[in-house]
Design a protein around this motif. Sequence first.
Motif, PDB file in Angstrom:
ATOM      1  N   GLN A 192       0.862  -1.169   0.000  1.00  0.00           N
ATOM      2  CA  GLN A 192       0.000   0.000   0.000  1.00  0.00           C
ATOM      3  C   GLN A 192       0.910   1.233   0.000  1.00  0.00           C
ATOM      4  OE1 GLN A 192      -3.321   0.005  -0.245  1.00  0.00           O
ATOM      5  NE2 GLN A 192      -3.353  -2.239  -0.275  1.00  0.00           N
ATOM      6  N   PRO A 193       1.060   1.911  -1.131  1.00  0.00           N
ATOM      7  CA  PRO A 193       2.011   3.024  -1.204  1.00  0.00           C
ATOM      8  C   PRO A 193       1.648   4.170  -0.268  1.00  0.00           C
ATOM      9  CG  PRO A 193       0.651   2.930  -3.180  1.00  0.00           C
ATOM     10  CD  PRO A 193       0.374   1.675  -2.414  1.00  0.00           C
ATOM     11  N   ASN A 194       2.659   4.870   0.163  1.00  0.00           N
ATOM     12  CA  ASN A 194       2.508   6.018   1.042  1.00  0.00           C
ATOM     13  C   ASN A 194       1.698   7.110   0.343  1.00  0.00           C
ATOM     14  OD1 ASN A 194       2.829   8.145   2.832  1.00  0.00           O
ATOM     15  ND2 ASN A 194       5.011   8.440   2.378  1.00  0.00           N
ATOM     16  N   GLU A 195       0.598   7.512   0.940  1.00  0.00           N
ATOM     17  CA  GLU A 195      -0.255   8.522   0.317  1.00  0.00           C
ATOM     18  C   GLU A 195       0.427   9.893   0.254  1.00  0.00           C
ATOM     19  OE1 GLU A 195      -4.025   8.625   2.248  1.00  0.00           O
ATOM     20  OE2 GLU A 195      -4.608   6.592   1.596  1.00  0.00           O
ATOM     21  N   ALA A 196       1.424  10.107   1.099  1.00  0.00           N
ATOM     22  CA  ALA A 196       2.130  11.402   1.127  1.00  0.00           C
ATOM     23  C   ALA A 196       3.432  11.347   0.336  1.00  0.00           C
ATOM     24  CB  ALA A 196       2.396  11.815   2.569  1.00  0.00           C
ATOM     25  N   ARG A 197       3.550  10.399  -0.603  1.00  0.00           N
ATOM     26  CA  ARG A 197       4.828  10.178  -1.276  1.00  0.00           C
ATOM     27  C   ARG A 197       5.312  11.358  -2.120  1.00  0.00           C
ATOM     28  NH1 ARG A 197       0.869   6.967  -3.214  1.00  0.00           N
ATOM     29  NH2 ARG A 197       0.245   7.053  -5.392  1.00  0.00           N
ATOM     30  N   TYR A 198       4.419  12.219  -2.527  1.00  0.00           N
ATOM     31  CA  TYR A 198       4.834  13.352  -3.362  1.00  0.00           C
ATOM     32  C   TYR A 198       5.003  14.650  -2.575  1.00  0.00           C
ATOM     33  CZ  TYR A 198       3.647  10.281  -7.237  1.00  0.00           C
ATOM     34  OH  TYR A 198       3.603   9.225  -8.109  1.00  0.00           O
ATOM     35  N   ASP A 199       4.880  14.570  -1.268  1.00  0.00           N
ATOM     36  CA  ASP A 199       4.878  15.803  -0.474  1.00  0.00           C
ATOM     37  C   ASP A 199       6.264  16.397  -0.251  1.00  0.00           C
ATOM     38  OD1 ASP A 199       2.200  15.446  -0.319  1.00  0.00           O
ATOM     39  OD2 ASP A 199       2.114  14.949   1.820  1.00  0.00           O
ATOM     40  N   ASN A 200       7.305  15.557  -0.206  1.00  0.00           N
ATOM     41  CA  ASN A 200       8.622  16.050   0.202  1.00  0.00           C
ATOM     42  C   ASN A 200       9.708  15.936  -0.853  1.00  0.00           C
ATOM     43  OD1 ASN A 200       7.791  16.711   2.919  1.00  0.00           O
ATOM     44  ND2 ASN A 200       7.721  14.500   3.317  1.00  0.00           N
ATOM     45  N   MET A 201       9.514  15.103  -1.860  1.00  0.00           N
ATOM     46  CA  MET A 201      10.541  14.958  -2.895  1.00  0.00           C
ATOM     47  C   MET A 201      10.435  16.100  -3.912  1.00  0.00           C
ATOM     48  SD  MET A 201      13.076  13.521  -4.450  1.00  0.00           S
ATOM     49  CE  MET A 201      13.274  11.956  -3.578  1.00  0.00           C
ATOM     50  N   PRO A 202      11.500  16.894  -4.077  1.00  0.00           N
ATOM     51  CA  PRO A 202      11.477  17.927  -5.132  1.00  0.00           C
ATOM     52  C   PRO A 202      11.742  17.308  -6.502  1.00  0.00           C
ATOM     53  CG  PRO A 202      13.525  18.055  -3.877  1.00  0.00           C
ATOM     54  CD  PRO A 202      12.703  16.975  -3.247  1.00  0.00           C
ATOM     55  N   TYR A 203      11.134  17.876  -7.522  1.00  0.00           N
ATOM     56  CA  TYR A 203      11.280  17.386  -8.893  1.00  0.00           C
ATOM     57  C   TYR A 203      11.843  18.508  -9.765  1.00  0.00           C
ATOM     58  CZ  TYR A 203       8.375  13.560  -7.259  1.00  0.00           C
ATOM     59  OH  TYR A 203       7.897  12.488  -6.554  1.00  0.00           O
ATOM     60  N   PHE A 246       9.648   4.321  -3.786  1.00  0.00           N
ATOM     61  CA  PHE A 246       8.397   4.921  -4.249  1.00  0.00           C
ATOM     62  C   PHE A 246       7.705   5.683  -3.127  1.00  0.00           C
ATOM     63  CE2 PHE A 246       3.921   4.725  -5.784  1.00  0.00           C
ATOM     64  CZ  PHE A 246       4.108   5.445  -6.949  1.00  0.00           C
ATOM     65  N   ASP A 247       7.755   5.132  -1.919  1.00  0.00           N
ATOM     66  CA  ASP A 247       7.141   5.809  -0.776  1.00  0.00           C
ATOM     67  C   ASP A 247       7.823   7.147  -0.486  1.00  0.00           C
ATOM     68  OD1 ASP A 247       5.269   3.856  -0.358  1.00  0.00           O
ATOM     69  OD2 ASP A 247       6.355   2.857   1.264  1.00  0.00           O
ATOM     70  N   LEU A 248       9.095   7.280  -0.867  1.00  0.00           N
ATOM     71  CA  LEU A 248       9.846   8.514  -0.658  1.00  0.00           C
ATOM     72  C   LEU A 248       9.694   9.498  -1.818  1.00  0.00           C
ATOM     73  CD1 LEU A 248      13.123   6.993   0.835  1.00  0.00           C
ATOM     74  CD2 LEU A 248      11.472   8.430   2.055  1.00  0.00           C
ATOM     75  N   GLY A 249       8.896   9.141  -2.814  1.00  0.00           N
ATOM     76  CA  GLY A 249       8.691  10.035  -3.948  1.00  0.00           C
ATOM     77  C   GLY A 249       9.613   9.788  -5.118  1.00  0.00           C
ATOM     78  N   ILE A 250      10.388   8.703  -5.070  1.00  0.00           N
ATOM     79  CA  ILE A 250      11.263   8.348  -6.188  1.00  0.00           C
ATOM     80  C   ILE A 250      10.422   7.615  -7.231  1.00  0.00           C
ATOM     81  CG2 ILE A 250      13.235   6.960  -6.925  1.00  0.00           C
ATOM     82  CD1 ILE A 250      14.478   7.471  -4.185  1.00  0.00           C
ATOM     83  N   THR A 251      10.225   8.248  -8.350  1.00  0.00           N
ATOM     84  CA  THR A 251       9.384   7.688  -9.413  1.00  0.00           C
ATOM     85  C   THR A 251      10.195   7.101 -10.561  1.00  0.00           C
ATOM     86  OG1 THR A 251       9.291   9.894 -10.401  1.00  0.00           O
ATOM     87  CG2 THR A 251       7.468   9.262  -8.944  1.00  0.00           C
ATOM     88  N   HIS A 252      11.517   7.262 -10.510  1.00  0.00           N
ATOM     89  CA  HIS A 252      12.370   6.851 -11.629  1.00  0.00           C
ATOM     90  C   HIS A 252      13.240   5.670 -11.224  1.00  0.00           C
ATOM     91  CE1 HIS A 252      14.874   6.644 -15.007  1.00  0.00           C
ATOM     92  NE2 HIS A 252      15.750   7.593 -14.722  1.00  0.00           N
ATOM     93  N   PHE A 253      13.042   4.524 -11.900  1.00  0.00           N
ATOM     94  CA  PHE A 253      13.830   3.314 -11.689  1.00  0.00           C
ATOM     95  C   PHE A 253      14.660   3.062 -12.946  1.00  0.00           C
ATOM     96  CE2 PHE A 253      10.048   1.672  -8.973  1.00  0.00           C
ATOM     97  CZ  PHE A 253      10.442   2.482  -7.908  1.00  0.00           C
ATOM     98  N   ASP A 254      15.970   2.920 -12.771  1.00  0.00           N
ATOM     99  CA  ASP A 254      16.902   2.845 -13.901  1.00  0.00           C
ATOM    100  C   ASP A 254      17.562   1.470 -13.976  1.00  0.00           C
ATOM    101  OD1 ASP A 254      18.690   4.514 -15.923  1.00  0.00           O
ATOM    102  OD2 ASP A 254      20.073   3.345 -14.682  1.00  0.00           O
ATOM    103  N   LEU A 255      17.435   0.822 -15.137  1.00  0.00           N
ATOM    104  CA  LEU A 255      18.010  -0.498 -15.363  1.00  0.00           C
ATOM    105  C   LEU A 255      18.865  -0.507 -16.622  1.00  0.00           C
ATOM    106  CD1 LEU A 255      14.636  -1.155 -14.513  1.00  0.00           C
ATOM    107  CD2 LEU A 255      15.899  -3.223 -13.909  1.00  0.00           C
TER     108      LEU A 255
END
Length: 338
Positions: free
Chosen positions: A13-24, A62-71
Amino acid sequence: MRINDHNPLPAYQPNEARYDNMPYRRCGKSGILLPQISLGLWHNFGHDADFKNARTILRTAFDLGITHFDLANNYGPPYGSAEENFGRIMQKDFHALRDELIISTKAGWDMWPGPYGNHGSKKYLIASLDQSLKRMGLDYVDIFYHHRPDPDTPLEETMSALDQIVRQGKALYVGISQYNAEDTAKAIRILKNLGTPLLIHQPRYSMMDRWVEDGLLDVIEQEGVGSIAFSPLEQGILTDKYLKGIPEDSRVAKDGRYLQEEQVKKNISKVKELNEIAKKRGQSMAQMAIAWLLKDERITTVLVGVSRAEQLADNVKAVDNTNFSSEELEAIEKILKD
């Protein structure tokens, strides 16, 4: 051999506040925003890794607002296994969240035997991406990179392959990695003429590896291309891990392919001095090294790799303070120069 998931985690269950603190930050002049910290799956996601730990790292990211996974196609070991395990985790935890993610992969290093399993030909790049998509269970990736320059393949052929991949719908955007300033400018021109702009460049960059400052950063700024810096911690040198010696469980002790004991010993005195500056800033050594990169707006995002979720949470705190005083910058430069 596949990793067995003997102790499955509860439903995610992803963190609902995941976009609150990570700057983009905006990636060049594109419509894409990237988190200032991105997660790389180079190490710790292959068949030799702990699958439960890998899932925990991705969930934490993802819970920390990291939306980019690099492989990349050859991440493992063995080659392809990081993509395969990511595909399993994607299906278990992130299938319903696909549209919130930026997933990238690459090709350019040796992948399979024979003359068509390496470098930068159209045959290799398109075949490699087809295999990557199958391993990850995806219809497309968001970004596909040519992983390294290939002096033996015409740049026009390599860029034509990237253009074709976008037109086929297998990738939304394309990037390059480790190209020098001159070849980057050429690649940008070729792709622009083909109608598929270059989104992003992925160079190796850290306090101790500054080659990008010799023209590359100027080119990507002038052309409106984003950048994602990898190896920001110089394979662990720019952390507090080696301040008191070389731990038995460290990468140096277990696997000397990417970082040797001599490199650590050569640089540890500098790291100790840098660490004193980090302490005064209220940061760990790793946090300051990441923040030092992010102080430059030309760096869209910094790519980190971790072995534990706790390391990732620590790294993310770097975004809380990316401002440096002139005195701090001068002191850092003096240490590195000496």
